[in-house]
Design an enzyme around this catalytic site. Structure first.
Site, PDB file in Angstrom:
ATOM      1  N   GLU A   1     -10.524  -2.754   4.083  1.00 31.28           N
ATOM      2  CA  GLU A   1      -9.224  -2.183   4.433  1.00 31.28           C
ATOM      3  C   GLU A   1      -9.100  -0.770   3.860  1.00 31.28           C
ATOM      4  O   GLU A   1      -9.792  -0.394   2.910  1.00 31.28           O
ATOM      5  CB  GLU A   1      -8.088  -3.052   3.867  1.00 31.28           C
TER       6      GLU A   1
ATOM      7  N   ASP B   1       0.788  -1.252   0.000  1.00 30.08           N
ATOM      8  CA  ASP B   1       0.000   0.000   0.000  1.00 30.08           C
ATOM      9  C   ASP B   1       0.816   1.297   0.000  1.00 30.08           C
ATOM     10  O   ASP B   1       1.792   1.419   0.748  1.00 30.08           O
ATOM     11  CB  ASP B   1      -0.859   0.094   1.276  1.00 30.08           C
TER      12      ASP B   1
END
Ligand code: FRU
Length: 503
Positions: free
Chosen positions: A224, A48
């Site tokens: 998420e 990420d």
């Protein structure tokens, strides 16, 4: 999250001083699969994007990184900076794993008014990182670190965690300043229960629960990386809406509505799922904090998918970031639709190598091959009722990635089933065809960005986007526009640009 957070033995802390900068960039960024106008770490694993923030003319990109290997593990915040979001300079590791606490995803803000009290001198402006401290199988809680030198070095707050609900899954804070109420807002995920929590704070340390949003939409996997950002309404007179994006099960979804500093209210129908990307490889996207007013809201995502992320055949690195995408929304038939455009600056860094306009185009048409597999192809194509047309990229020797419009099924699609290298992962090979319904009112418009092993397709003016990895052989470099139409289709306009490498 479709992975096991396996913690290996902790390596000697001193090893963390190995900066990604110590690997000579001259030897790297020349690998065949390596994207050249997208960000990727020079070496080792990344997932990420984290802590996207703009400060004093510099864009910061922190990201999930394993400094010790080319698979997920030892999560640490690595760091890169840029003046234009295209050319990046690697920085030393920002926030390392320590004492069994991994540094999971989170946010970064510039604390201009020193609300957290971390400045030690008058006029000093701290950068604050708020992230999830992850203790494998035991706890996820929110932690803070600060930098007093514009993001170069970081100190973990001595009284961490700043928010702990004693939960195993509670992560991915996004923090921003909410001007009308003069406080910070934090969005956080309850991944398993499928909801976003909102908190507020005046000092970045003490947080008060405000409200929850969810479960709604796609709850097929753990939720998420929530991201709440204000975006302009296209064609509106300065009107803005709140965009809530999140990730789950190898995909993302978004909601559009209002946020009053306490509660987010979704204004789109809840029986439908809205996706920022219909391809398999766009995940954990978040938006920049504190951009100057002249810069449109901009998001970056991770171009990978947890179903096969650890197995992709790239080395010595794994993981690439998306092109920065500018965001707006538009009301179409009563629904708020996200519009994404690739960073405008890329248009200044491209060289037109071919253009043509064919009336009555039929069948197959080979385009000149750019000297590098870094290009943008823009084309409009009219497809007859019941027919199919589009482009085949990375074409050669029976291999190709097909992107097009199927007028019989009434879908835009991306098909990577015929790419050369898929054997590295069954999950990758199984995920090879993606589509979304679409009824065009004229020729179908495509903007296709190809960067060695990545394709990002912006269709329908940015309302429908597909992102996919593909792993071609070195001879699979062809570009073919095609159509199954047997009679004249109207028109085709086509522009091919070569893009400069940023590395
Ligand atoms: C999303 C994610 C986050 C987590 C991070 C760990 O891809 O699973 O929820 O913070 O990756 O690396």
């Amino acid at each position: 999250m479709i992975k096991v957070f396996g913690v290996k033995k902790l390596l000697m802390l001193s090893l963390l001083s190995i900066s990604i900068q110590t690997f000579s960039q001259n030897d790297l960024y020349k690998e065949w699969y390596r994207p050249r106008f997208h960000f990727s770490p020079s070496k080792n694993w990344c997932n990420d994007p984290n802590g996207l923030v703009y400060n004093k003319g510099t864009y910061h990109l922190f990201y999930q990184h394993n400094p010790f290997g080319n698979v997920w593990g030892h999560m640490t915040w690595a760091h890169a900076i840029s003046k234009d979001l295209v050319h990046w300079t690697h920085q030393p590791i920002a926030i390392p794993e320590e004492n069994g606490v991994m540094i999971f995803s989170g946010t970064c803000i510039v604390d201009k008014n020193n609300t957290g009290g971390f400045a030690t001198q008058r006029g000093q402006i701290p950068l604050i990182a708020i992230y999830t401290g992850h203790t494998e199988g035991v706890n996820q809680s929110q932690h803070l670190a600060y930098s007093l030198d514009d993001g170069t070095t970081w100190t973990k707050y001595k009284n961490n965690p700043i928010l702990d609900l004693h939960k195993k899954d509670f992560r991915d804070p996004k923090v921003f300043w909410y001007e009308p109420k003069q406080y910070w807002v934090m969005c956080l995920m309850f991944p398993v229960e499928h909801y976003v929590q909102f908190y507020s704070s005046k000092n970045l340390i003490d947080w008060k629960h405000l409200s929850d949003f969810g479960p709604v939409g796609d709850t097929s996997g753990v939720w998420e990386c929530p991201d709440l950002t204000r975006v302009p309404v296209e064609g509106g007179k300065g009107e803005k809406k709140w965009l809530l994006q999140m990730s789950m099960n190898g995909s993302m979804q978004y909601f559009v509505g209002e946020f009053d500093g306490v509660k987010f209210v979704n204004e789109n129908p809840t029986n439908k799922i809205y996706r920022p990307d219909y391809g398999p490889d766009y995940y954990a996207a978040i938006c920049y904090n504190q951009l100057p007013n002249s810069v449109k809201p901009t998001a970056i995502g991770w171009l990978n998918n947890w179903y096969y992320a650890n197995d992709i055949p790239t080395k010595p690195w794994k993981g690439t970031m998306s092109l920065p995408r500018t965001l707006s929304v538009k009301k179409v038939n009563g629904e708020w639709i996200l519009i994404q455009q690739p960073l405008e600056l890329l248009s200044k860094q491209r060289k037109l190598i071919f253009k043509d306009f064919k009336v009555g185009f039929v069948n197959q048409w080979k385009l000149p091959i750019p000297s590098q597999q870094q290009y943008e192809l823009d084309f409009d194509i009219a497809i007859n009722k019941g027919e199919k047309g589009g482009v085949k990229i990375a074409a050669g020797h029976g291999h190709e990635v097909e992107i097009g419009y199927d007028a019989e099924k009434k879908v835009l699609y991306l098909d990577r089933s015929k790419t050369a290298n898929q054997s590295f992962s069954k999950s990758f090979a199984e995920r090879n065809y993606f589509e979304t319904s679409y009824i065009p009112t004229g020729p179908v418009k495509f903007r296709v960005f190809v960067d060695h092993s990545i394709v990002e397709v912006f269709a329908d003016g940015g309302k429908r986007v597909f992102t996919a990895q593909f792993y071609p052989d070195e001879n699979d470099t062809g570009i073919e526009i095609f159509s199954t139409c047997k009679r004249s289709t109207g028109s085709l306009a086509c522009y091919l640009y070569e893009l400069e490498p940023a590395w």
